[in-house]
Scaffold this motif. Structure first.
Motif, PDB file in Angstrom:
ATOM      1  N   GLU A  31       9.881   3.989   9.136  1.00 43.62           N
ATOM      2  CA  GLU A  31       9.129   2.753   8.925  1.00 43.62           C
ATOM      3  C   GLU A  31       7.851   3.030   8.150  1.00 43.62           C
ATOM      4  OE1 GLU A  31       6.676  -0.347  11.726  1.00 43.62           O
ATOM      5  OE2 GLU A  31       8.565   0.432  12.492  1.00 43.62           O
ATOM      6  N   VAL A  32       7.573   2.197   7.156  1.00 43.81           N
ATOM      7  CA  VAL A  32       6.346   2.309   6.381  1.00 43.81           C
ATOM      8  C   VAL A  32       5.175   1.928   7.285  1.00 43.81           C
ATOM      9  CG1 VAL A  32       5.047   1.413   4.407  1.00 43.81           C
ATOM     10  CG2 VAL A  32       7.527   1.751   4.218  1.00 43.81           C
ATOM     11  N   VAL A  46       3.301   6.282   3.499  1.00 44.05           N
ATOM     12  CA  VAL A  46       3.405   7.038   4.745  1.00 44.05           C
ATOM     13  C   VAL A  46       4.535   6.424   5.561  1.00 44.05           C
ATOM     14  CG1 VAL A  46       2.234   7.771   6.850  1.00 44.05           C
ATOM     15  CG2 VAL A  46       0.955   7.617   4.695  1.00 44.05           C
ATOM     16  N   VAL A  47       5.490   7.285   5.949  1.00 43.17           N
ATOM     17  CA  VAL A  47       6.657   6.842   6.703  1.00 43.17           C
ATOM     18  C   VAL A  47       6.648   7.541   8.053  1.00 43.17           C
ATOM     19  CG1 VAL A  47       9.188   6.784   6.758  1.00 43.17           C
ATOM     20  CG2 VAL A  47       7.976   6.502   4.585  1.00 43.17           C
ATOM     21  N   GLU A  48       6.848   6.759   9.122  1.00 48.71           N
ATOM     22  CA  GLU A  48       6.950   7.321  10.466  1.00 48.71           C
ATOM     23  C   GLU A  48       8.394   7.196  10.929  1.00 48.71           C
ATOM     24  OE1 GLU A  48       5.436   6.228  14.880  1.00 48.71           O
ATOM     25  OE2 GLU A  48       3.853   6.462  13.370  1.00 48.71           O
ATOM     26  N   PHE A  49       8.893   8.293  11.512  1.00 43.95           N
ATOM     27  CA  PHE A  49      10.275   8.359  11.970  1.00 43.95           C
ATOM     28  C   PHE A  49      10.349   8.132  13.479  1.00 43.95           C
ATOM     29  CE2 PHE A  49       9.796  10.655   8.038  1.00 43.95           C
ATOM     30  CZ  PHE A  49      10.865  10.199   7.295  1.00 43.95           C
ATOM     31  N   SER A  50      11.547   7.966  14.003  1.00 48.00           N
ATOM     32  CA  SER A  50      11.736   7.613  15.411  1.00 48.00           C
ATOM     33  C   SER A  50      11.178   8.649  16.382  1.00 48.00           C
ATOM     34  CB  SER A  50      13.215   7.369  15.707  1.00 48.00           C
ATOM     35  OG  SER A  50      13.956   8.541  15.436  1.00 48.00           O
ATOM     36  N   ASP A  51      11.037   9.904  15.932  1.00 42.00           N
ATOM     37  CA  ASP A  51      10.477  10.946  16.808  1.00 42.00           C
ATOM     38  C   ASP A  51       8.957  11.064  16.671  1.00 42.00           C
ATOM     39  OD1 ASP A  51      10.269  12.089  14.304  1.00 42.00           O
ATOM     40  OD2 ASP A  51      11.377  13.915  14.812  1.00 42.00           O
ATOM     41  N   GLN A  52       8.335  10.059  16.072  1.00 40.57           N
ATOM     42  CA  GLN A  52       6.883   9.963  15.868  1.00 40.57           C
ATOM     43  C   GLN A  52       6.354  10.888  14.776  1.00 40.57           C
ATOM     44  OE1 GLN A  52       5.723   7.304  17.547  1.00 40.57           O
ATOM     45  NE2 GLN A  52       7.790   7.286  18.333  1.00 40.57           N
ATOM     46  N   SER A  54       5.465  11.812  11.018  1.00 38.43           N
ATOM     47  CA  SER A  54       5.197  11.007   9.835  1.00 38.43           C
ATOM     48  C   SER A  54       4.781  11.904   8.679  1.00 38.43           C
ATOM     49  CB  SER A  54       4.133   9.940  10.101  1.00 38.43           C
ATOM     50  OG  SER A  54       2.902  10.543  10.390  1.00 38.43           O
ATOM     51  N   SER A  55       5.059  11.446   7.483  1.00 41.62           N
ATOM     52  CA  SER A  55       4.704  12.147   6.258  1.00 41.62           C
ATOM     53  C   SER A  55       4.653  11.120   5.140  1.00 41.62           C
ATOM     54  CB  SER A  55       5.742  13.225   5.934  1.00 41.62           C
ATOM     55  OG  SER A  55       5.318  14.006   4.834  1.00 41.62           O
ATOM     56  N   TRP A  56       4.030  11.509   4.025  1.00 41.97           N
ATOM     57  CA  TRP A  56       3.983  10.568   2.900  1.00 41.97           C
ATOM     58  C   TRP A  56       5.008  10.977   1.855  1.00 41.97           C
ATOM     59  CZ3 TRP A  56       2.916  11.751  -2.145  1.00 41.97           C
ATOM     60  CH2 TRP A  56       2.313  12.965  -2.398  1.00 41.97           C
ATOM     61  N   PHE A  57       5.476   9.959   1.119  1.00 44.91           N
ATOM     62  CA  PHE A  57       6.470  10.134   0.066  1.00 44.91           C
ATOM     63  C   PHE A  57       6.069   9.267  -1.113  1.00 44.91           C
ATOM     64  CE2 PHE A  57       8.525  10.802   4.106  1.00 44.91           C
ATOM     65  CZ  PHE A  57       9.295  11.939   3.902  1.00 44.91           C
ATOM     66  N   PHE A  58       6.551   9.651  -2.306  1.00 47.54           N
ATOM     67  CA  PHE A  58       6.406   8.770  -3.456  1.00 47.54           C
ATOM     68  C   PHE A  58       7.409   7.632  -3.303  1.00 47.54           C
ATOM     69  CE2 PHE A  58       4.889  12.813  -5.271  1.00 47.54           C
ATOM     70  CZ  PHE A  58       3.675  12.394  -5.768  1.00 47.54           C
ATOM     71  N   GLU A  59       7.093   6.479  -3.867  1.00 48.41           N
ATOM     72  CA  GLU A  59       7.969   5.314  -3.769  1.00 48.41           C
ATOM     73  C   GLU A  59       9.376   5.592  -4.272  1.00 48.41           C
ATOM     74  OE1 GLU A  59       7.305   0.890  -4.822  1.00 48.41           O
ATOM     75  OE2 GLU A  59       5.311   1.793  -4.738  1.00 48.41           O
ATOM     76  N   ASP A  60       9.495   6.375  -5.349  1.00 45.08           N
ATOM     77  CA  ASP A  60      10.826   6.620  -5.910  1.00 45.08           C
ATOM     78  C   ASP A  60      11.665   7.602  -5.068  1.00 45.08           C
ATOM     79  OD1 ASP A  60       9.380   8.905  -6.580  1.00 45.08           O
ATOM     80  OD2 ASP A  60      10.237   9.043  -8.600  1.00 45.08           O
ATOM     81  N   GLU A  61      11.106   8.118  -4.005  1.00 43.14           N
ATOM     82  CA  GLU A  61      11.841   8.981  -3.089  1.00 43.14           C
ATOM     83  C   GLU A  61      12.452   8.185  -1.940  1.00 43.14           C
ATOM     84  OE1 GLU A  61       9.408  13.125  -3.443  1.00 43.14           O
ATOM     85  OE2 GLU A  61       8.503  11.588  -2.190  1.00 43.14           O
ATOM     86  N   LEU A  62      12.159   6.894  -1.911  1.00 44.92           N
ATOM     87  CA  LEU A  62      12.591   6.033  -0.818  1.00 44.92           C
ATOM     88  C   LEU A  62      13.502   4.916  -1.295  1.00 44.92           C
ATOM     89  CD1 LEU A  62       9.065   5.659   0.811  1.00 44.92           C
ATOM     90  CD2 LEU A  62      10.874   7.246   1.500  1.00 44.92           C
ATOM     91  N   LYS A  63      14.327   4.436  -0.372  1.00 44.61           N
ATOM     92  CA  LYS A  63      15.200   3.299  -0.652  1.00 44.61           C
ATOM     93  C   LYS A  63      15.009   2.294   0.485  1.00 44.61           C
ATOM     94  CE  LYS A  63      20.054   2.062  -1.001  1.00 44.61           C
ATOM     95  NZ  LYS A  63      21.436   2.554  -0.877  1.00 44.61           N
ATOM     96  N   GLN A  64      14.865   1.037   0.127  1.00 50.40           N
ATOM     97  CA  GLN A  64      14.722  -0.013   1.138  1.00 50.40           C
ATOM     98  C   GLN A  64      16.011  -0.136   1.931  1.00 50.40           C
ATOM     99  OE1 GLN A  64      13.632  -3.668  -0.791  1.00 50.40           O
ATOM    100  NE2 GLN A  64      11.854  -2.792  -1.759  1.00 50.40           N
TER     101      GLN A  64
END
Length: 66
Positions: A31-32, A46-52, A54-64
């Protein structure tokens, strides 16, 4: 791609060499939680995952996702 805080995204690639803890997030959904200025002109997500983790990514590394 326009992302919003609270939106679900999937990590589809990583541009640079990353730690194992970040590399294992490839293909995972998170989740953003915020945005971050990264190199003076770009914006990171910055994206947080279910295990808490989090890290940041470039937009082009992500898919909605849904």
């Amino acid at each position: 791609m326009a992302l919003d805080i609270g939106q679900k995204v999937k990590v589809v690639r990583v541009r640079d060499r990353v730690s194992d803890s970040v590399a294992k997030r490839l293909g995972q959904e998170g989740e953003v939680t915020q945005f971050k200025m990264v190199d003076g002109s770009g914006v990171g997500v910055v994206v947080e995952f279910s295990d808490q983790f989090s890290s940041w990514f470039f937009e082009d590394e992500l898919k909605q996702t849904a």
